[in-house]
Design a protein around this motif. Structure first.
Motif, PDB file in Angstrom:
ATOM      1  N   SER A  96      32.588  48.462  39.249  1.00 14.86           N
ATOM      2  CA  SER A  96      33.920  48.876  38.798  1.00 14.86           C
ATOM      3  C   SER A  96      34.932  47.742  38.833  1.00 14.86           C
ATOM      4  O   SER A  96      36.054  47.900  38.344  1.00 14.86           O
ATOM      5  CB  SER A  96      34.427  50.028  39.685  1.00 14.86           C
ATOM      6  OG  SER A  96      34.575  49.587  41.024  1.00 14.86           O
ATOM      7  N   TYR A  97      34.542  46.572  39.371  1.00 14.37           N
ATOM      8  CA  TYR A  97      35.550  45.551  39.672  1.00 14.37           C
ATOM      9  C   TYR A  97      36.284  45.057  38.427  1.00 14.37           C
ATOM     10  O   TYR A  97      37.503  44.872  38.446  1.00 14.37           O
ATOM     11  CB  TYR A  97      34.929  44.365  40.419  1.00 14.37           C
ATOM     12  CG  TYR A  97      35.990  43.363  40.819  1.00 14.37           C
ATOM     13  CD1 TYR A  97      36.791  43.594  41.941  1.00 14.37           C
ATOM     14  CD2 TYR A  97      36.252  42.241  40.034  1.00 14.37           C
ATOM     15  CE1 TYR A  97      37.806  42.722  42.280  1.00 14.37           C
ATOM     16  CE2 TYR A  97      37.263  41.363  40.372  1.00 14.37           C
ATOM     17  CZ  TYR A  97      38.034  41.605  41.495  1.00 14.37           C
ATOM     18  OH  TYR A  97      39.054  40.744  41.821  1.00 14.37           O
ATOM     19  N   TRP A  98      35.567  44.822  37.314  1.00  7.85           N
ATOM     20  CA  TRP A  98      36.183  44.193  36.146  1.00  7.85           C
ATOM     21  C   TRP A  98      36.659  45.185  35.095  1.00  7.85           C
ATOM     22  O   TRP A  98      37.258  44.791  34.088  1.00  7.85           O
ATOM     23  CB  TRP A  98      35.181  43.222  35.503  1.00  7.85           C
ATOM     24  CG  TRP A  98      34.826  42.098  36.420  1.00  7.85           C
ATOM     25  CD1 TRP A  98      33.702  41.972  37.185  1.00  7.85           C
ATOM     26  CD2 TRP A  98      35.625  40.944  36.711  1.00  7.85           C
ATOM     27  NE1 TRP A  98      33.742  40.821  37.932  1.00  7.85           N
ATOM     28  CE2 TRP A  98      34.911  40.161  37.656  1.00  7.85           C
ATOM     29  CE3 TRP A  98      36.866  40.482  36.250  1.00  7.85           C
ATOM     30  CZ2 TRP A  98      35.406  38.960  38.159  1.00  7.85           C
ATOM     31  CZ3 TRP A  98      37.364  39.287  36.744  1.00  7.85           C
ATOM     32  CH2 TRP A  98      36.638  38.537  37.684  1.00  7.85           C
ATOM     33  N   ARG A  99      36.435  46.466  35.292  1.00  8.86           N
ATOM     34  CA  ARG A  99      36.697  47.446  34.236  1.00  8.86           C
ATOM     35  C   ARG A  99      38.167  47.544  33.842  1.00  8.86           C
ATOM     36  O   ARG A  99      38.487  47.877  32.700  1.00  8.86           O
ATOM     37  CB  ARG A  99      36.220  48.841  34.687  1.00  8.86           C
ATOM     38  CG  ARG A  99      34.728  48.956  34.830  1.00  8.86           C
ATOM     39  CD  ARG A  99      34.360  50.307  35.412  1.00  8.86           C
ATOM     40  NE  ARG A  99      32.939  50.370  35.749  1.00  8.86           N
ATOM     41  CZ  ARG A  99      32.424  51.239  36.600  1.00  8.86           C
ATOM     42  NH1 ARG A  99      33.216  52.135  37.195  1.00  8.86           N
ATOM     43  NH2 ARG A  99      31.131  51.224  36.854  1.00  8.86           N
ATOM     44  N   TYR A 100      39.049  47.280  34.770  1.00  9.70           N
ATOM     45  CA  TYR A 100      40.465  47.555  34.521  1.00  9.70           C
ATOM     46  C   TYR A 100      41.265  46.276  34.284  1.00  9.70           C
ATOM     47  O   TYR A 100      42.482  46.329  34.175  1.00  9.70           O
ATOM     48  CB  TYR A 100      41.025  48.382  35.681  1.00  9.70           C
ATOM     49  CG  TYR A 100      40.067  49.478  36.054  1.00  9.70           C
ATOM     50  CD1 TYR A 100      39.795  50.513  35.163  1.00  9.70           C
ATOM     51  CD2 TYR A 100      39.361  49.446  37.259  1.00  9.70           C
ATOM     52  CE1 TYR A 100      38.859  51.493  35.469  1.00  9.70           C
ATOM     53  CE2 TYR A 100      38.421  50.421  37.561  1.00  9.70           C
ATOM     54  CZ  TYR A 100      38.179  51.444  36.666  1.00  9.70           C
ATOM     55  OH  TYR A 100      37.245  52.402  36.964  1.00  9.70           O
ATOM     56  N   HIS A 101      40.570  45.133  34.168  1.00 11.14           N
ATOM     57  CA  HIS A 101      41.229  43.890  33.799  1.00 11.14           C
ATOM     58  C   HIS A 101      41.525  43.929  32.293  1.00 11.14           C
ATOM     59  O   HIS A 101      40.629  44.192  31.485  1.00 11.14           O
ATOM     60  CB  HIS A 101      40.349  42.682  34.125  1.00 11.14           C
ATOM     61  CG  HIS A 101      40.246  42.389  35.585  1.00 11.14           C
ATOM     62  ND1 HIS A 101      39.678  43.259  36.473  1.00 11.14           N
ATOM     63  CD2 HIS A 101      40.664  41.302  36.311  1.00 11.14           C
ATOM     64  CE1 HIS A 101      39.724  42.735  37.702  1.00 11.14           C
ATOM     65  NE2 HIS A 101      40.323  41.559  37.626  1.00 11.14           N
ATOM     66  N   SER A 102      42.756  43.636  31.936  1.00 16.39           N
ATOM     67  CA  SER A 102      43.163  43.777  30.539  1.00 16.39           C
ATOM     68  C   SER A 102      42.414  42.834  29.604  1.00 16.39           C
ATOM     69  O   SER A 102      42.249  43.124  28.411  1.00 16.39           O
ATOM     70  CB  SER A 102      44.672  43.534  30.408  1.00 16.39           C
ATOM     71  OG  SER A 102      45.013  42.228  30.861  1.00 16.39           O
ATOM     72  N   ASP A 103      41.944  41.696  30.134  1.00 17.65           N
ATOM     73  CA  ASP A 103      41.260  40.726  29.279  1.00 17.65           C
ATOM     74  C   ASP A 103      39.739  40.887  29.293  1.00 17.65           C
ATOM     75  O   ASP A 103      39.023  40.066  28.711  1.00 17.65           O
ATOM     76  CB  ASP A 103      41.631  39.302  29.691  1.00 17.65           C
ATOM     77  CG  ASP A 103      41.288  38.999  31.147  1.00 17.65           C
ATOM     78  OD1 ASP A 103      41.080  39.966  31.917  1.00 17.65           O
ATOM     79  OD2 ASP A 103      41.238  37.804  31.517  1.00 17.65           O
ATOM     80  N   VAL A 104      39.235  41.929  29.953  1.00 19.87           N
ATOM     81  CA  VAL A 104      37.796  42.193  30.012  1.00 19.87           C
ATOM     82  C   VAL A 104      37.502  43.460  29.207  1.00 19.87           C
ATOM     83  O   VAL A 104      38.013  44.534  29.536  1.00 19.87           O
ATOM     84  CB  VAL A 104      37.312  42.366  31.468  1.00 19.87           C
ATOM     85  CG1 VAL A 104      35.844  42.786  31.506  1.00 19.87           C
ATOM     86  CG2 VAL A 104      37.509  41.073  32.248  1.00 19.87           C
TER      87      VAL A 104
END
Length: 346
Positions: A96-104
């Motif tokens: 779940s770590y990268w799911r909510y990064h706007s650039d990912v």
């Protein structure tokens, strides 16, 4: 020429499923490398008709690797994904770590695969792509064709999630408690907050200040990011004594009219969906039928007369496949189909 693929967390439930599906789908890999923590070095894992031995993630050189499929948890992904991506390798991360990064990008290929075109064309991309939560993946596959047909305003989701979503410890706990109850042993909870055998637990992940759990918040946030930020979403996530396969009861409110018959026809034509909807005993899908399958099953399609333009549906999928391993491989396949090799060579 094929691709070099590294599977990080290869000895876990999802990692093993990744290897199974890579072989089943004949993914164009010249080499597949199984990576794990130092305590799992040398452990043997099946990959088609081959046996791979787990190598140590800590000292592996990712130079020349095309894809790293990560299923090793958020803390590992936080530390390792940027390092792997910096080597030129594309990271497809299950945590779940990268799911909510706007650039990912957060991708389910049947739903929003087109975002990969923009990502591939971006010279500043970070080489990390996120895989959604298992509950979200199957949900948005079912919602996308309906949203295209009649525009969804609001959804109410109740999930019934199998113990494999909590990893091997969850599976072991259900197995041990079930056996123990039959011989009058106490069913002491360890992985779960309460007894899971012959019980249901309305609690997955940590509680947040508003009373929802993090699992419920994930469904809300990820559905908006993948499908449409204007959709209103509420969710109750429940752990059930099922080994594999997540189920969801979904009530949908649309902007435009859509009948159950129209919805059934739309879903039958949609990619990644199998409609099993006979209005008779057994005429619906359950988790047992979903195990080992690629499709998301939709059943119990009916009109919800408590709201204007409402439908109710039942959605079932193998959470280790579409909810995790399969979707990551489909992302890699989608990148290849969209000209990855030519863009890498440019």
């Amino acid at each position: 020429m094929g691709y070099r693929v590294a599977v990080v967390g290869a000895t876990g439930n999802v990692g093993r499923e990744v290897l199974n599906i890579l072989a089943e789908r004949k993914f164009p890999a010249d080499e597949v490398i199984a990576l794990a923590s130092s305590r799992s070095i040398g452990r043997e894992i099946s990959y088609g008709d081959k046996i791979l031995k787990a190598k140590n993630l800590d000292d592996f050189d990712f130079k020349g690797v095309d894809f790293a499929i990560m299923s090793a948890g958020g803390s590992i992904s936080k530390d390792w994904a940027p390092r792997i991506a910096a080597s030129g390798c594309i990271v497809i991360d299950n945590s779940s770590y990268w799911r909510y990064h706007s650039d990912v990008p957060l991708v389910v290929p049947e739903v929003n695969g087109q975002v990969l075109d923009r990502w591939l064309a971006d010279p500043k991309r970070g080489n990390i792509i996120a895989n959604p939560n298992c509950s979200t993946a199957q949900l948005v596959v079912a919602l996308k064709p309906l949203h295209d047909a009649a525009t969804i305003k609001r959804i109410v989701v109740s999930t019934y999630q199998s113990v494999s979503g909590a990893g091997k410890e969850g599976v072991d706990e259900l197995w041990n408690q079930t056996k123990g109850i039959f011989v009058n042993d106490s069913a002491t909870p360890q992985k779960f907050p309460k007894q899971i055998a012959f019980n249901v637990i309305p609690h997955i992940d940590v509680f947040m200040e508003d009373g929802y759990t993090k699992e419920e918040w994930k469904v809300l946030a990820e559905t908006k990011k993948i499908l449409d930020p204007k959709i209103k979403v509420t969710c109750t996530a429940v752990r059930v004594p099922v080994f594999v396969g997540h189920s969801e009861a979904v009530n949908i409110e649309f902007e435009n009219p859509i009948s159950a018959d129209e919805a059934r026809d739309v879903l039958r034509e949609a990619p990644g969906i199998a409609v099993v909807d006979k209005r008779e005993p057994g005429g619906y899908a359950t988790p047992v039928e979903s195990v080992g399958e690629y499709d998301t099953f939709v059943s119990r399609i009916r009109e919800d007369n408590t709201v204007e333009n409402g439908l109710a549906i039942w959605v079932v999928s193998d959470n280790l496949r579409k909810g995790a391993a399969l979707n990551t491989i489909q992302i890699a396949e989608e990148l290849i189909a969209r000209g990855l090799k030519a863009r890498l060579a440019a």
